[in-house]
Design a protein around this motif. Structure first.
Motif, mmCIF file in Angstrom:
data_model
loop_
_atom_site.group_PDB
_atom_site.id
_atom_site.type_symbol
_atom_site.label_atom_id
_atom_site.label_comp_id
_atom_site.label_asym_id
_atom_site.label_seq_id
_atom_site.Cartn_x
_atom_site.Cartn_y
_atom_site.Cartn_z
ATOM 1 N N VAL A 126 16.885 -6.662 -0.055
ATOM 2 C CA VAL A 126 15.995 -6.443 -1.183
ATOM 3 C C VAL A 126 14.972 -7.570 -1.313
ATOM 4 N N ARG A 127 15.331 -8.727 -0.780
ATOM 5 C CA ARG A 127 14.399 -9.850 -0.859
ATOM 6 C C ARG A 127 13.134 -9.581 -0.061
ATOM 7 N N LEU A 128 13.252 -8.722 0.983
ATOM 8 C CA LEU A 128 12.096 -8.481 1.831
ATOM 9 C C LEU A 128 11.181 -7.402 1.288
ATOM 10 N N MET A 129 11.495 -6.881 0.115
ATOM 11 C CA MET A 129 10.518 -6.002 -0.551
ATOM 12 C C MET A 129 9.220 -6.762 -0.751
ATOM 13 N N LEU A 130 9.372 -8.086 -0.817
ATOM 14 C CA LEU A 130 8.213 -8.918 -1.040
ATOM 15 C C LEU A 130 7.243 -8.864 0.127
ATOM 16 N N VAL A 131 7.768 -8.722 1.352
ATOM 17 C CA VAL A 131 6.903 -8.641 2.516
ATOM 18 C C VAL A 131 6.303 -7.250 2.609
ATOM 19 N N PHE A 132 7.022 -6.277 2.041
ATOM 20 C CA PHE A 132 6.543 -4.905 2.073
ATOM 21 C C PHE A 132 5.398 -4.710 1.095
ATOM 22 N N ALA A 133 5.387 -5.468 -0.009
ATOM 23 C CA ALA A 133 4.396 -5.234 -1.063
ATOM 24 C C ALA A 133 2.951 -5.368 -0.580
ATOM 25 N N PRO A 134 2.569 -6.430 0.168
ATOM 26 C CA PRO A 134 1.174 -6.478 0.596
ATOM 27 C C PRO A 134 0.794 -5.304 1.491
ATOM 28 N N ALA A 135 1.717 -4.898 2.387
ATOM 29 C CA ALA A 135 1.411 -3.760 3.252
ATOM 30 C C ALA A 135 1.185 -2.512 2.426
ATOM 31 N N ALA A 136 2.042 -2.325 1.400
ATOM 32 C CA ALA A 136 1.895 -1.146 0.544
ATOM 33 C C ALA A 136 0.551 -1.188 -0.177
ATOM 34 N N CYS A 137 0.172 -2.394 -0.638
ATOM 35 C CA CYS A 137 -1.096 -2.491 -1.369
ATOM 36 C C CYS A 137 -2.274 -2.207 -0.448
ATOM 37 N N ILE A 138 -2.203 -2.697 0.788
ATOM 38 C CA ILE A 138 -3.318 -2.479 1.703
ATOM 39 C C ILE A 138 -3.487 -0.994 1.994
ATOM 40 N N THR A 139 -2.382 -0.324 2.365
ATOM 41 C CA THR A 139 -2.509 1.094 2.691
ATOM 42 C C THR A 139 -2.880 1.912 1.470
ATOM 43 N N SER A 140 -2.309 1.577 0.312
ATOM 44 C CA SER A 140 -2.668 2.328 -0.888
ATOM 45 C C SER A 140 -4.119 2.097 -1.254
ATOM 46 N N GLY A 141 -4.593 0.861 -1.050
ATOM 47 C CA GLY A 141 -5.993 0.592 -1.333
ATOM 48 C C GLY A 141 -6.899 1.436 -0.461
ATOM 49 N N ILE A 142 -6.519 1.537 0.820
ATOM 50 C CA ILE A 142 -7.305 2.368 1.733
ATOM 51 C C ILE A 142 -7.300 3.814 1.266
ATOM 52 N N ALA A 143 -6.108 4.314 0.898
ATOM 53 C CA ALA A 143 -5.996 5.715 0.481
ATOM 54 C C ALA A 143 -6.803 5.984 -0.780
ATOM 55 N N LEU A 144 -6.634 5.119 -1.785
ATOM 56 C CA LEU A 144 -7.345 5.314 -3.044
ATOM 57 C C LEU A 144 -8.854 5.267 -2.827
ATOM 58 N N SER A 145 -9.270 4.303 -2.015
ATOM 59 C CA SER A 145 -10.700 4.155 -1.794
ATOM 60 C C SER A 145 -11.270 5.374 -1.089
#
Lengths: 116, 786
Positions: free
Chosen positions: B417-436
């Motif tokens: 669960v500690r590595l959710m932190l490494v997942f968060a930037p990746a999620a933000c990048i892909t979501s940013g691309i999708a939203l944009s």
């Protein structure tokens, strides 16, 4: 599938390699010579380590990696300076050389620190 | 800036219009970024507002203590520091076992501010380091996503990262831990790698190596970078995207990066000897082979090349097999195949629970539950797949990297669960691309449908075809529509980094056909904005309620107001003021860092958990009966024992709940501690059904000593039962302090008696020929301490 034909092939291959390489410009050949020299130095260090032992390991590592590092950076310089490379045609060779020097500077600073 | 070269004879206003538009867009983007930074900083301040400016949790106290030492004694002392106040009697070499990035960063900021005569204390700097670096991290995300997809996606991704709860949870004001700076370093390193890949400039390659060095200094998770980048290079080679830019991006990074990683004392020679780094060397070799093959292919004729291939394959294959066999034998000869325990537990999630109970016992190392995904990344959870698809159209080197990053980080976040932190930037990048992209489609559809614009639409579409930079500049789109069709699209201007689209006209036609109806695009746009609003609401709630607790101060609301439980600091302050400087305190390893930092006393074990046997010794002592425990503690020179007990107030993370780990870890090293002795029907119980071993062990006694005096019935609020043994005396320990809510209890070891009354130790026989000093009356115990 005779030996003779493969030998002929090898000879022809060697010959064509040689002639193709002779056609490269002079500055690239100088860079290739530098790369060869760096790799050769690294090999000497490895042989020395095999004979004498690897203590102190950090010195060995920094020595070998400095040779490999300048070789790699010289290859990068060669890539950027090569006129046949379409991707880099708007990169001036002076800029490429400046980048090369900067990267070497950082590399050797680290080497000096790690040499012990 | 954006001058269309082919229409030099065009109207002068065209050039200025373009330049003006770009300038306006640039200024707007700058201000948006500034606001994003401010938002990232402010959303993390809830804990300071609700509680106080205090350092949270356990690990940050160690970092704080190290930073204090650095601030007081300077950097040379810091590198050579041997800490003798922890892991007594072993001590700990701080210089060689700590990741120095965080402390050096905070120390530098403190030194800089103090030299500018801004007298902030070390604690203030430490508390606010994390929010500052999260602002930097969101800017780094903007840069990274801009390299992948353009400015619009960049701004969206930055805004998403500033608020994502998973990142907030480890970087609130007061959470002074490695991840605070490490996530910024991670994203920045990835940005520089992508920038080098896109531009092929050696300058950025150098910067990339330096950023990687900063990442190695900051966090043990740097192995993620040094494995992900080789994986991406391999992917590029395998999918036929090998180019010289790839070589420039990767080869200097490996050499310089390995050297820089070896410079950090905590990594040292592990940089070349452990399996975590072998992937980078392997791909380095593969890259060189591939580059050489391409070079030979370039200078030979195809026929000769075929000959070369057959020659090399026949000769080289045998040599290759021999080398690989030797390498595999070397690696396989070590029991863990060269991997460290933590990395191995990432690859095989069951490894830790079988072999290393300490790693298994840390709560951060457990796998996450499904709800925690929605708690931690919320709306992004279903935007991520859309983003992955958006990365494929079109697929570039940078977007393939993003896809790989998110795939690997999803896997690892599922393991720990500690590595959710490494997942968060990746999620933000892909979501940013999708939203944009979604915004882009909708706004373009709206613009196509607006009357009077349709004829000029194809020109506009050509201009904005594959750049989402204008997604944010709806205002200036109106200006653009007035330009004449002589305006050949400024293709070159905005796209330095993506593949060229030569058929913009055809694409414009296609885009016209794909325009959605006006009303559905307007409604969809509104729904997207609503989605964003819901995300923001959730993030602010999560930051305020869920992740701002400092865990050293607890609060609870009841009918008569707010109760504050400050027991921990009360106990540490008591220790600090009422014991000698050299007294040793024993407790479970959770509280080690806090004890050394706040109480300034030597501890036996702390959160570093590097010595399993030492922890097992303390665990055994806690699980043994009083006399055996006294012996163990006395042999370690312990004077005080600290126990955390939550039964009176209902604090669930107390030592009785952690007791199972004490038994397991202790039993792992000392076989006379057997877990079934403490279990009744497979469960740990402390009520009347508890086993006698449990009722006699030190942890039970120290937790429940005099507990019956609180309410007469000794009802434990956490376990929700009355305890088993209510009335007992302590024979070898004496209680010296219990905090206000009985949460921390401190006991002192009784000194051994001067004279032994009763039987001496030598004569175990029960014959009556012993000396007349023998008193067998009274207690009837053969205990020399009474």
């Amino acid at each position: 599938m005779g030996r003779a034909s493969s030998k002929e092939d090898a000879g022809a291959l060697f010959h064509s390699l040689r002639s193709a390489y002779a056609a490269t410009p002079l500055n690239l050949k100088i860079i290739d010579l530098y790369v060869g020299f760096a790799i050769f130095t690294a090999l000497i260090q490895v042989v020395y380590m095999a004979i004498v032992g690897s203590f102190p390991f950090n010195s060995f590592l920094s020595g070998v990696l400095s040779c490999v590092g300048t070789a790699v950076l010289a290859v990068c310089l060669r890539i950027q300076v090569n006129k046949e490379n379409k991707e880099f045609k708007d990169l001036s060779p002076e800029r490429a050389f400046a980048d090369f020097v900067l990267c070497n500077l950082v590399l050797h600073l680290v080497i000096m620190n790690f040499l012990g | 800036m954006a001058a269309p070269e082919s229409s030099a004879a065009a109207v002068p206003t065209l050039y200025t219009n373009n330049a003006l538009r770009n300038a306006f867009g640039g200024v707007l983007a700058f201000f948006i970024l500034l606001l994003i930074g401010v938002m990232a900083f402010s959303i993390r301040l809830f804990s300071v507002i609700k509680y106080e400016s205090v350092i949270h949790e356990f690990d940050p106290y160690f970092n704080y203590r190290v930073t204090q030492f650095l601030a007081k004694n300077g950097i040379y002392e810091f590198w050579n520091w041997f800490d003798d106040r922890t892991w007594y009697p072993l001590g700990r070499v701080i210089g060689g076992t700590v990741y120095p990035g965080l402390t050096l960063t905070a120390g530098t900021i403190w030194w800089l501010l103090n030299s500018l005569n801004i007298p902030l204390s070390v604690e203030t700097v430490c508390v606010f380091t994390a929010p500052i670096f999260s602002a930097f991290a969101s800017w780094a995300t903007y840069l990274l996503t801009k390299e992948v997809k353009g400015t619009g996606a960049g701004l969206t991704a930055a805004a998403l990262l500033a608020m994502v709860p998973s990142y907030i949870s480890r970087s609130v004001a007061g959470s002074y831990d490695n991840e605070a700076v490490a996530i910024f370093a991670l994203i920045f390193t990835f940005y520089l790698y992508i920038k080098t890949l896109n531009t092929g400039s050696l300058f950025y390659a150098t910067l990339n190596s330096i950023a990687y060095f900063y990442m190695v200094c900051s966090w043990g998770g740097y192995t993620f970078i040094i494995n992900l980048i080789p994986m991406h290079v391999l992917l590029c080679i395998v999918t036929g995207r090998f180019s010289s830019r790839l070589y420039i991006a990767y080869a200097p990074l490996v050499v310089l990066g390995t050297l820089l990683a070896a410079l950090v004392p905590v990594v040292g020679f592990n940089a070349v000897m452990t399996s975590e780094h072998f992937a980078s060397f392997l791909v380095f070799i593969i890259l060189h082979v591939v580059a050489f093959v391409y070079y030979i292919k370039g200078i030979l004729t195809p026929k000769m090349f075929k000959v070369a291939v057959t020659l090399v394959v026949s000769v080289g294959l045998a040599v290759c097999c021999a080398v690989i066999a030797v390498l595999v034998a070397l690696v396989a000869s070590s029991p863990t195949k060269g991997w460290s325990g933590r990395s191995l537990s990432l690859l095989d999630p069951t490894y830790a629970s079988k072999y290393i109970p300490i790693i298994a016992s840390v709560s951060e190392h457990q796998p996450p539950t499904w709800p925690s995904y929605f708690m931690d990344i919320n709306v992004l959870a279903f935007l991520v797949p859309a983003g992955i698809i958006a990365c494929f159209s079109p697929l570039s080197d940078a977007s393939s990297f993003v896809v790989l990053y998110i795939a690997t980080s999803v896997y690892f976040s599922g393991v720990m669960v500690r590595l959710m932190l490494v997942f968060a930037p990746a999620a933000c990048i892909t979501s940013g691309i999708a939203l944009s992209q979604a915004f882009d489609v909708f706004t373009r559809s709206i613009k196509f449908q607006l009357p009077g614009i349709a004829s000029k639409a194809e020109v506009d579409a050509a201009e904005t075809s594959s750049s989402t930079a204008e997604a944010q500049n709806d205002v200036v789109k109106a200006e653009k529509s007035e330009e004449t069709s002589k305006n050949r699209p400024s293709k070159k201007s905005k796209k330095k980094e993506k593949e060229e689209k030569p058929l913009t006209k055809a694409k414009a036609e296609k885009k016209r056909l794909l325009a959605l109806p006006l009303d559905s695009s307007v409604i969809s746009l509104l729904l997207l904005i609503l989605l964003g609003a819901l995300y923001v609401v959730h993030c602010v709630w999560a930051a305020a309620e869920a992740y701002s607790a400092p865990s050293i101060v607890l609060t609870s609301r009841s009918h008569d107001g707010l109760h504050v439980f400050d027991d921990f600091r009360e106990a540490y302050a008591w220790l600090r003021h009422n014991t000698d400087v050299d007294d040793k305190v024993a407790s479970w390893w959770d509280y080690g860092y806090q004890t050394t930092a706040m109480a300034n006393r030597t501890v036996i074990v702390d959160n570093n958990t590097w010595n399993n046997t030492h922890i097992a010794t303390v665990g055994t002592a806690m699980s043994s009966p009083e006399k055996a425990a006294w012996e163990i503690f006395h042999s370690l020179d312990v004077k005080y024992v600290l126990v955390v007990f939550g039964g009176l107030v209902g604090y669930p993370s107390d030592d009785i709940n952690k007791f199972l780990w004490m038994v397991r870890i202790g039993g792992g090293v000392f076989p006379h501690i057997k877990e079934p002795d403490y279990l009744r029907d497979g469960q740990y119980r402390i009520d009347s059904q508890a086993t006698p071993t449990m009722l006699n062990c030190l942890m039970y006694k120290l937790s429940y000593y005099r507990f019956v005096e609180t309410d007469g019935k000794a009802f434990d609020r956490v376990r929700q039962t009355e305890i088993g043994k209510k009335y007992f005396k302590l024979t070898h320990f004496e209680e010296v302090f219990t905090t206000h809510h009985w949460m921390v209890r401190i006991y002192k070891l009784k000194p051994p008696k001067n004279r032994i009354r009763g039987k001496t130790k030598k004569s175990k026989s029960k014959t009556s020929t012993t000396s007349s000093r023998a008193k067998r009356s009274g207690t009837g115990k053969k205990n020399p301490w009474h």
